[in-house]
Design a protein around this motif. Structure first.
Motif, short mmCIF file in Angstrom:
data_model
loop_
_atom_site.label_atom_id
_atom_site.label_comp_id
_atom_site.label_asym_id
_atom_site.label_seq_id
_atom_site.Cartn_x
_atom_site.Cartn_y
_atom_site.Cartn_z
N ILE A 72 0.86 -1.20 0.00
CA ILE A 72 0.00 0.00 0.00
C ILE A 72 0.88 1.23 0.00
N GLU A 73 0.28 2.36 -0.45
CA GLU A 73 0.97 3.64 -0.34
C GLU A 73 1.04 4.01 1.13
N GLN A 74 2.23 4.36 1.56
CA GLN A 74 2.37 4.74 2.96
C GLN A 74 2.98 6.12 3.07
N GLY A 75 2.20 7.14 2.73
CA GLY A 75 2.66 8.52 2.83
C GLY A 75 3.74 8.85 1.82
N GLN A 76 4.41 9.95 2.09
CA GLN A 76 5.42 10.41 1.15
C GLN A 76 6.77 10.57 1.85
N GLY A 77 7.81 10.39 1.07
CA GLY A 77 9.16 10.52 1.61
C GLY A 77 9.65 11.95 1.52
N ASN A 78 10.84 12.17 2.00
CA ASN A 78 11.41 13.52 1.96
C ASN A 78 12.06 13.78 0.61
N SER A 79 12.17 15.04 0.30
CA SER A 79 12.84 15.43 -0.91
C SER A 79 13.80 16.58 -0.58
N SER A 80 14.86 16.66 -1.32
CA SER A 80 15.81 17.75 -1.10
C SER A 80 15.59 18.80 -2.19
N GLY A 81 14.35 19.12 -2.39
CA GLY A 81 14.02 20.10 -3.41
C GLY A 81 13.47 19.43 -4.63
N GLY A 82 12.17 19.21 -4.66
CA GLY A 82 11.56 18.51 -5.78
C GLY A 82 10.32 17.77 -5.31
N ARG A 83 9.64 17.20 -6.21
CA ARG A 83 8.43 16.46 -5.86
C ARG A 83 8.73 15.37 -4.87
N ARG A 84 7.84 15.19 -3.91
CA ARG A 84 8.10 14.17 -2.90
C ARG A 84 7.59 12.83 -3.38
N PRO A 85 8.39 11.77 -3.16
CA PRO A 85 8.03 10.45 -3.71
C PRO A 85 6.96 9.75 -2.88
N ASN A 86 6.17 8.96 -3.55
CA ASN A 86 5.25 8.06 -2.84
C ASN A 86 6.06 6.93 -2.21
N LEU A 87 5.69 6.59 -1.00
CA LEU A 87 6.35 5.47 -0.33
C LEU A 87 5.44 4.24 -0.38
N TYR A 88 6.02 3.11 -0.70
CA TYR A 88 5.23 1.88 -0.75
C TYR A 88 5.72 0.92 0.32
N GLY A 89 4.76 0.38 1.08
CA GLY A 89 5.14 -0.55 2.15
C GLY A 89 4.30 -1.80 2.07
N LEU A 90 4.80 -2.85 2.69
CA LEU A 90 4.07 -4.11 2.71
C LEU A 90 2.84 -3.99 3.60
N GLN A 91 1.74 -4.58 3.17
CA GLN A 91 0.56 -4.68 4.04
C GLN A 91 0.92 -5.52 5.27
N ASP A 92 0.39 -5.12 6.42
CA ASP A 92 0.66 -5.87 7.65
C ASP A 92 0.32 -7.34 7.50
N ASP A 93 -0.76 -7.58 6.78
CA ASP A 93 -1.33 -8.93 6.80
C ASP A 93 -1.17 -9.68 5.49
N VAL A 94 -0.15 -9.32 4.69
CA VAL A 94 0.03 -10.09 3.44
C VAL A 94 0.39 -11.52 3.76
#
Lengths: 407, 407
Positions: free
Chosen positions: B68-90
């Motif tokens: 699932i998408e899990q918020g956004q990561g940091n950027s050092s000047g630029g669009r912030r990336p989508n973060l993808y993480g494993l579902q708890d219950d996969v």
DNA sequence: AACACTTTTTAAAAATTTTTATTAAGTTTT
DNA sequence: AAAACTTAATAAAAATTTTTAAAAAGTGTT
């Protein structure tokens, strides 16, 4: 062969695909270097790329004179495959083995044949910077004389005694300099990649690449000379430890309240299980008036070194045999510890003292029966090295290829 | 999650490209499992595939509800990336820690949280096949109770004492059967992949994945209980030796003409540097009339176990402290040997006896100063484990993920 | 607050690799 | 000795990946 030696600077300008192709090229050369002539199908399977892809690179390498067709392989019913092998002279490696008293230098081709004079130069190892230049001059003249194309020389491998961090290229015992490392200084002279490694590790690598350890996964290599050197192959790789100092077997504390070792500590394994111990025992015995041909040899002015004792034993001298047995038993105790810690499939014994063969092996086996868990002990074979005195320089050469072909 | 657990049979029917894609999928899941939420760019760089390729697989995994998408990561000047993480219950992993007296069982999700009751069942370990069924029944009921989807259970990790060949799934000490291996028998019951590992190795893996050894390259993990267990991380991998028996530190011969060890040999490290040695020293001292709160405790009917002595020391009992120092010094001698052989960057001490903290550490450091080469000694940090009593079962779980995500 | 600069994401084009099919070259069996 | 069967090499077609380009979404500075 510039695609083998000048990657880091130039690679950055390459695109991703070019990098990948470059990598695949290197992997093919590496595969052929380490495993000899192979068919396109075999390469394809091993390197997990399709046959057409491999085929196109093979043609490229063929036109570059890097590889040649080397006859045909066998088939179990079907067309026989063309075999491709590395040209003998695609590249050369310069090997330098710096010992305490002698330095050996030679140039090797891809078949690991020496293609130059084999320098065996008496040179007392001491912490003097002039030595670096002396060695360089010797090597340089050797290259000139050999008449090989300098562009085909892809690297220099050096092995020597001391506490060495191969990654950093620093020898903490000799020519120590944190900034202007030993490797760097040689690199500045040779204008080639230089790799420095401790002698025990070099021998171990040689055993792994060209000796008894070939194909094994976990092997220990012991070198019993004046001290006891240890090198380890772990998971098909030379294990160096976190700073390159692993394998200090000679100075593990194994004797309680033991003798003072030359390293300054007490009760090191070396004080009871090494050439040093052997000589000490011999001297003590002779002093006590033990009957032995060794006394005569000494009177004749022969120096008492491990070699003398081994020779006496091999000629049947009972006293020599008995002290070798003593040393062997203590060494066996140490090996028992190694077996329990590492559970290796193979232990290789080399060095002068190991030339005592069965006189040394039997007491070692005895000690193992005493001091190690049978289930573990049975997993480890013990063999005497067959590599001889050139193991070191071969190891130094192997280091270069390992590093040049790194991932 | 069938793409994680049933590969070998079905994979053969897949074409080469499908295999590669399948592998990439697994590698992404693996990466997210071990390193937490990441951006597509990071995954692309790490896995050396282009962003569009990664992106398309991410979308696939997204629609499969694996990530699932899990918020956004940091950027050092630029669009912030989508973060993808494993579902708890996969997927879930069943962990079983078989001790000498207690067996622990629990189910863990991808975040390593226990999602079931945590069974802590008194069970005397003995070589009786009925135990296997007993443990299976307990686990089976636990799964039922937890209400999790059985299809999401991808494997079972078991750790226990004994001489274990994890690759073959055989425990040579308990439930030994060369053909119908222990792992196989559990697999037949659970109908899931089962991995068996020796307790010391499981703890070591836990330290490496979730403890102090995280991110290290070469680390030794010592467990000082009644004996001394050793596990090793070498080149970022658990080292098992050629038949899985490496790390028998407890029974290396370190004492000349020493006491008889329970293993049948003489002078093992365990006889002087373990909980067993501690209890022996305490008994001897009390017998000699040494003043200590331990005598009182014994009179009160408390059993003399390492824990009692450690507690006494932590309450300030001088006699307890002195015998811990003695044991610590001997242990330090052994550790000195380990440092010289392995040159590790870190040594972790765990187990009951390690709870004596500074009372144990100080004499160890003393011994190290005595018995190891300074240059080497300074490369290794020594720390007390922070993982507590669940280290074992966490290690068992880690084993499953290591194996499921194997290359 | 607008502008210049970064970085991510998406889309389309280009390039490369893999698949599939075909031809060539040997082996083994009848 | 010919037929049937294997395996290798080559060529063309199909598929996939990478590259390039452009849009989207922020950050930071003037």
């Amino acid at each position: 062969m510039n695609f083998l030696i000048e990657p880091k600077n130039r690679l950055k300008t390459l695109s991703n695909v070019e990098k990948k192709k470059h990598l695949l090229k290197r992997r093919i050369v590496r595969y052929l270097y380490f495993h000899g002539p192979k068919s396109a199908a075999e390469i394809s399977k091993k390197l997990k790329s399709s046959i057409p892809t491999i085929s196109s690179i093979i043609n490229e390498l063929l036109s570059l004179d890097v590889i040649i067709e080397q006859g045909q392989g066998n088939s179990s019913g079907g067309r026989r495959p063309n075999l491709y092998g590395l040209q003998d002279d695609v590249f050369y490696i310069l090997g330098i083995d710096i010992g305490w008293f002698t330095t050996k230098i030679a140039i090797f081709n891809t078949k690991l044949e020496s293609v130059s004079e084999f320098i065996n130069h008496p040179l007392l190892l001491k912490d003097d910077n002039r030595l670096i230049h002396e060695i360089y001059d010797l090597a340089n003249k050797l290259i000139d004389k050999s008449g090989i194309d300098r562009n085909k020389l892809i690297g220099v491998g050096i092995d020597m005694p001391g506490l060495i961090d191969a990654e950093k290229g620093i020898n903490y015992t000799y020519f120590y300099d944190e900034e202007n490392t030993l490797a760097k200084r040689f690199e500045d002279l040779f204008e080639l990649p230089v790799f420095i490694e401790n002698d025990a590790n070099a021998r171990t690598l040689a055993e792994y690449r060209y000796g008894l350890a070939k194909g094994t996964k976990n092997t220990l290599v012991l070198h019993v000379g004046w001290g006891v050197g240890l090198g380890m192959i772990i998971n098909k790789e030379l294990y160096r430890g976190s700073s390159g100092f692993a394998g200090e077997f000679s100075h593990i504390p194994l004797v309680e309240n033991g003798l003072l070792c030359k390293c300054g500590k007490q009760g090191c394994l070396e004080t009871v299980a090494s050439g040093t111990a052997l000589v000490r025992l011999a001297k003590e015995g002779i002093h006590q008036g033990k009957h032995s041909t060794l006394s005569e040899k000494i009177e004749k002015g022969q120096e008492l070194i491990p070699k003398t004792i081994i020779e006496a034993a091999n000629e049947g001298d009972q006293f020599a045999i008995s002290i070798i047995a003593k040393v062997g038993f203590e060494l066996g105790k140490g090996i028992a510890a190694l077996i329990q810690l590492f559970n290796p499939e193979l232990i290789i014994l080399g060095g002068r003292v190991a030339e005592a063969n069965q006189y040394l092996l039997t007491p070692i086996e005895q000690a193992l029966n005493h001091y190690s868990i049978p289930k573990l002990r049975n997993q480890s074979k013990i063999k005497i090295s067959k590599l001889g005195t050139n193991a070191n320089i071969l190891g130094a050469v192997a280091m270069v290829s390992e590093n040049i072909f790194e991932k």
